[in-house]
Design a protein around this motif. Structure first.
Motif, PDB file in Angstrom:
ATOM      1  N   VAL A 158       0.812  -1.289  -0.060  1.00 21.48           N
ATOM      2  CA  VAL A 158       0.052  -0.135   0.110  1.00 21.48           C
ATOM      3  C   VAL A 158       0.966   1.299  -0.033  1.00 21.48           C
ATOM      4  CG1 VAL A 158      -1.737   1.397   1.374  1.00 21.48           C
ATOM      5  CG2 VAL A 158      -1.853  -1.113   1.161  1.00 21.48           C
ATOM      6  N   GLU A 159       0.489   2.129  -0.856  1.00 21.90           N
ATOM      7  CA  GLU A 159       1.219   3.261  -0.759  1.00 21.90           C
ATOM      8  C   GLU A 159       0.299   4.646  -1.006  1.00 21.90           C
ATOM      9  OE1 GLU A 159       4.600   3.412  -4.069  1.00 21.90           O
ATOM     10  OE2 GLU A 159       3.671   1.713  -4.705  1.00 21.90           O
ATOM     11  N   ASP A 160       0.768   5.748  -0.655  1.00 23.48           N
ATOM     12  CA  ASP A 160      -0.248   7.054  -0.436  1.00 23.48           C
ATOM     13  C   ASP A 160      -0.712   7.304  -1.894  1.00 23.48           C
ATOM     14  OD1 ASP A 160      -1.024   9.007   0.685  1.00 23.48           O
ATOM     15  OD2 ASP A 160       0.423  10.765   0.120  1.00 23.48           O
ATOM     16  N   GLY A 161      -1.863   7.392  -1.876  1.00 22.85           N
ATOM     17  CA  GLY A 161      -2.710   7.838  -2.994  1.00 22.85           C
ATOM     18  C   GLY A 161      -3.539   6.397  -3.525  1.00 22.85           C
ATOM     19  N   ASP A 162      -3.155   5.193  -3.062  1.00 28.73           N
ATOM     20  CA  ASP A 162      -3.778   3.960  -3.381  1.00 28.73           C
ATOM     21  C   ASP A 162      -5.180   3.734  -2.888  1.00 28.73           C
ATOM     22  OD1 ASP A 162      -1.517   2.955  -4.991  1.00 28.73           O
ATOM     23  OD2 ASP A 162      -0.662   1.688  -3.323  1.00 28.73           O
ATOM     24  N   THR A 163      -5.953   3.033  -3.629  1.00 28.25           N
ATOM     25  CA  THR A 163      -7.459   2.584  -2.937  1.00 28.25           C
ATOM     26  C   THR A 163      -7.201   1.538  -2.503  1.00 28.25           C
ATOM     27  OG1 THR A 163      -8.472   4.108  -4.377  1.00 28.25           O
ATOM     28  CG2 THR A 163      -9.723   2.368  -3.348  1.00 28.25           C
ATOM     29  N   CYS A 164      -7.525   1.124  -1.311  1.00 30.75           N
ATOM     30  CA  CYS A 164      -7.470  -0.201  -0.578  1.00 30.75           C
ATOM     31  C   CYS A 164      -8.981  -0.586  -0.113  1.00 30.75           C
ATOM     32  CB  CYS A 164      -6.905  -0.142   0.887  1.00 30.75           C
ATOM     33  SG  CYS A 164      -5.054   0.384   0.647  1.00 30.75           S
ATOM     34  N   ILE A 189      -6.279   6.187   0.291  1.00 36.71           N
ATOM     35  CA  ILE A 189      -5.054   6.495   1.598  1.00 36.71           C
ATOM     36  C   ILE A 189      -4.611   7.915   1.046  1.00 36.71           C
ATOM     37  CG2 ILE A 189      -2.568   5.920   2.265  1.00 36.71           C
ATOM     38  CD1 ILE A 189      -5.023   3.878   2.748  1.00 36.71           C
ATOM     39  N   GLY A 190      -4.803   8.908   2.139  1.00 37.88           N
ATOM     40  CA  GLY A 190      -4.476  10.277   1.680  1.00 37.88           C
ATOM     41  C   GLY A 190      -5.589  11.024   1.709  1.00 37.88           C
ATOM     42  N   GLU A 199      -4.912   5.819   8.265  1.00 38.85           N
ATOM     43  CA  GLU A 199      -4.538   5.670   6.729  1.00 38.85           C
ATOM     44  C   GLU A 199      -3.011   5.453   6.881  1.00 38.85           C
ATOM     45  OE1 GLU A 199      -6.333   8.681   4.357  1.00 38.85           O
ATOM     46  OE2 GLU A 199      -8.309   8.442   5.481  1.00 38.85           O
ATOM     47  N   GLU A 200      -2.290   6.096   7.581  1.00 40.36           N
ATOM     48  CA  GLU A 200      -0.893   6.195   7.687  1.00 40.36           C
ATOM     49  C   GLU A 200      -0.425   4.833   7.763  1.00 40.36           C
ATOM     50  OE1 GLU A 200      -1.763  10.304   8.276  1.00 40.36           O
ATOM     51  OE2 GLU A 200      -2.609   8.341   8.840  1.00 40.36           O
ATOM     52  N   ALA A 201      -1.089   4.237   8.778  1.00 33.24           N
ATOM     53  CA  ALA A 201      -0.766   2.978   9.229  1.00 33.24           C
ATOM     54  C   ALA A 201      -0.849   1.789   8.178  1.00 33.24           C
ATOM     55  CB  ALA A 201      -1.611   2.660  10.626  1.00 33.24           C
ATOM     56  N   LEU A 202      -1.781   2.111   7.324  1.00 31.34           N
ATOM     57  CA  LEU A 202      -2.059   1.039   6.126  1.00 31.34           C
ATOM     58  C   LEU A 202      -0.693   0.899   5.427  1.00 31.34           C
ATOM     59  CD1 LEU A 202      -5.697   1.293   5.353  1.00 31.34           C
ATOM     60  CD2 LEU A 202      -4.597  -0.058   7.090  1.00 31.34           C
TER      61      LEU A 202
END
Length: 420
Positions: A158-164, A189-190, A199-202
């Motif tokens: 998972v990166e910043d901007g991704d959808t989980c 995320i973000g 979100e940061e923890a993901l």
């Protein structure tokens, strides 16, 4: 005929004398109305001879009924004769009433005296409008973001901007709490749609990984039992989707379906023009607001309380309509904000006074500058409204009085005059 007398700021007296045929006719009508209710033995109700009815009819009641019947017409005639503009309901006083005549005086709340200072020296200054290339690039970048596709990550983290796509459940002191559980939830995320730290923890998690996340609810969180409380979330990531931006080329631009815009260069030019138009409107709005603020400072007027009360009532009514469009009633809003209507009116009072001063100032300038609105102006305005609302003009006139349109147009014309 009637007499006009100014008694103080925002108040005048209109005195009307009713006599002659009009007064006689009113008395006869009042007598007949009262007589119809009288029963005399040997006659049907109201059918006894007038000479006999005279003994039973209270003459003072006849005079008062006659005065009441003529009062509205007398007021309207006096208002028209002296061009009086009422701002509230007048009060009626009978100065003299007898068989020969009736003299009545209306005390009328009217528009206050207005003095406007050096309005010709007021400044309407437009800020320079300029659109930088970086602003055009940023706007197009936002367009690409909106048109982006989500591509499933088979591997990776998972990166910043991704959808989980996640399952989650929250626990406080080891016990699940209400509203803390979700399944197959799409989280960007973000986006900051969850509480800080979640979100940061993901970031760094992989597909089908489960993780315990410790976070603390904000002190101002809406649920009282969770304010400032530490909690644990058990989170499972099922899917990770990466945003894939489209390639900015002529094919992409053609797919947008914009009129006369088929190339990247045309898209940039159109974007720049749109941003310039928006900035111009913003600049015009800011300049107009500054002009009206300056106008308030040169308007001298003693505003009657009734005008302030009427304006705040109108403001609350408009606010209520906007709330209803959002699915909320005024009573619900007052309950949420823990205030009363009177408290709400008090917070609006300064703004109401400013609006009144602007309106009175513009109307006074319209008189000084002989600003006129003709029938052609009114017809154009109704035509414009007809096109805007998709309604027939005659139908519109049932809901919007012509005098209101004329008044609004006069204010608009005066404002344009000030800008020049």
């Amino acid at each position: 005929m009637s007499e006009y007398k100014k008694i103080e700021n925002a108040k005048c007296e209109l005195t009307a004398t009713l006599e002659g045929e009009a007064w006689t006719a009113a008395k006869d009508a009042a007598f007949n109305k009262i007589a119809k209710k009288i029963e005399i033995k040997g006659f049907r109700k109201g059918q006894a001879p007038k000479s006999m009815l005279n003994k039973y009819v209270n003459r003072q009641e006849v005079l008062l009924d006659a005065a009441e019947a003529l009062a509205q017409g007398a007021l309207e005639a006096a208002i028209e004769e002296h061009k009086v503009e009422l701002i509230d309901r007048p009060t009626l006083k009978l100065d003299e009433i007898n068989e020969e005549k009736c003299v009545m005086t209306f005390e009328c709340p009217v528009m206050p005296d207005v003095t406007v200072g050096d309005y010709k020296g007021l400044e309407y200054k437009l800020d320079e409008v300029k659109v930088e290339d970086s602003e055009v690039d940023s706007d197009i970048a936002s367009l690409l973001e909106r048109k982006a596709d989500l591509e499933l990550k088979e591997d990776g983290e998972v990166e910043d901007g991704d959808t989980c796509v996640i399952d989650f459940e929250g626990f406080k002191d080891g016990v699940p709490f209400d509203g803390g559980k979700g399944e197959n939830y799409d989280l960007v995320i973000g986006s900051h749609s969850f509480i800080p730290g979640f979100e940061e923890a993901l970031i760094g998690m992989k597909s089908e990984e489960t993780k315990d996340i410790d976070v603390t609810f904000p002190d101002d969180y809406h649920a009282e039992e969770l304010k400032g409380q530490p909690v644990k979330f058990i989170v499972t990531v099922h899917e990770i989707k990466k945003k894939v931006l489209p390639l900015l080329d002529d094919e992409f631009v053609k797919g947008l379906g914009m009129e006369n815009v088929t190339t990247v260069e045309e898209l940039k030019n159109d974007t720049k023009k749109r941003l310039e138009d928006r900035k111009t409107r913003d600049a015009e709005s800011a300049a107009e607001e500054a002009l009206l603020e300056s106008l308030v400072n040169v308007v001298e007027v003693e505003i009657p309380d009734v005008m302030i009360d009427n304006e705040t009532n109108n403001m609350i009514s408009n606010y209520d309509q906007r709330l209803q469009q959002q699915g909320l009633s005024l009573s619900q809003f007052l309950q949420i904000t823990n205030q009363t209507v009177d408290q709400m009116k008090e917070t609006m009072k300064d703004d109401a006074i400013k609006r009144i001063k602007i309106n009175l100032g513009l109307n006074e300038i319209a008189k000084l500058e002989n600003v006129e609105v003709n029938d052609e102006d009114v017809d154009k305005e109704f035509t414009s409204m007809s096109e805007m609302y998709g309604m027939d003009i005659e139908e519109l006139k049932k809901y919007i009085p012509v005098d209101n349109v004329k008044s609004d147009l006069k204010v608009q014309k005066t404002l344009e005059l000030l800008k020049k």
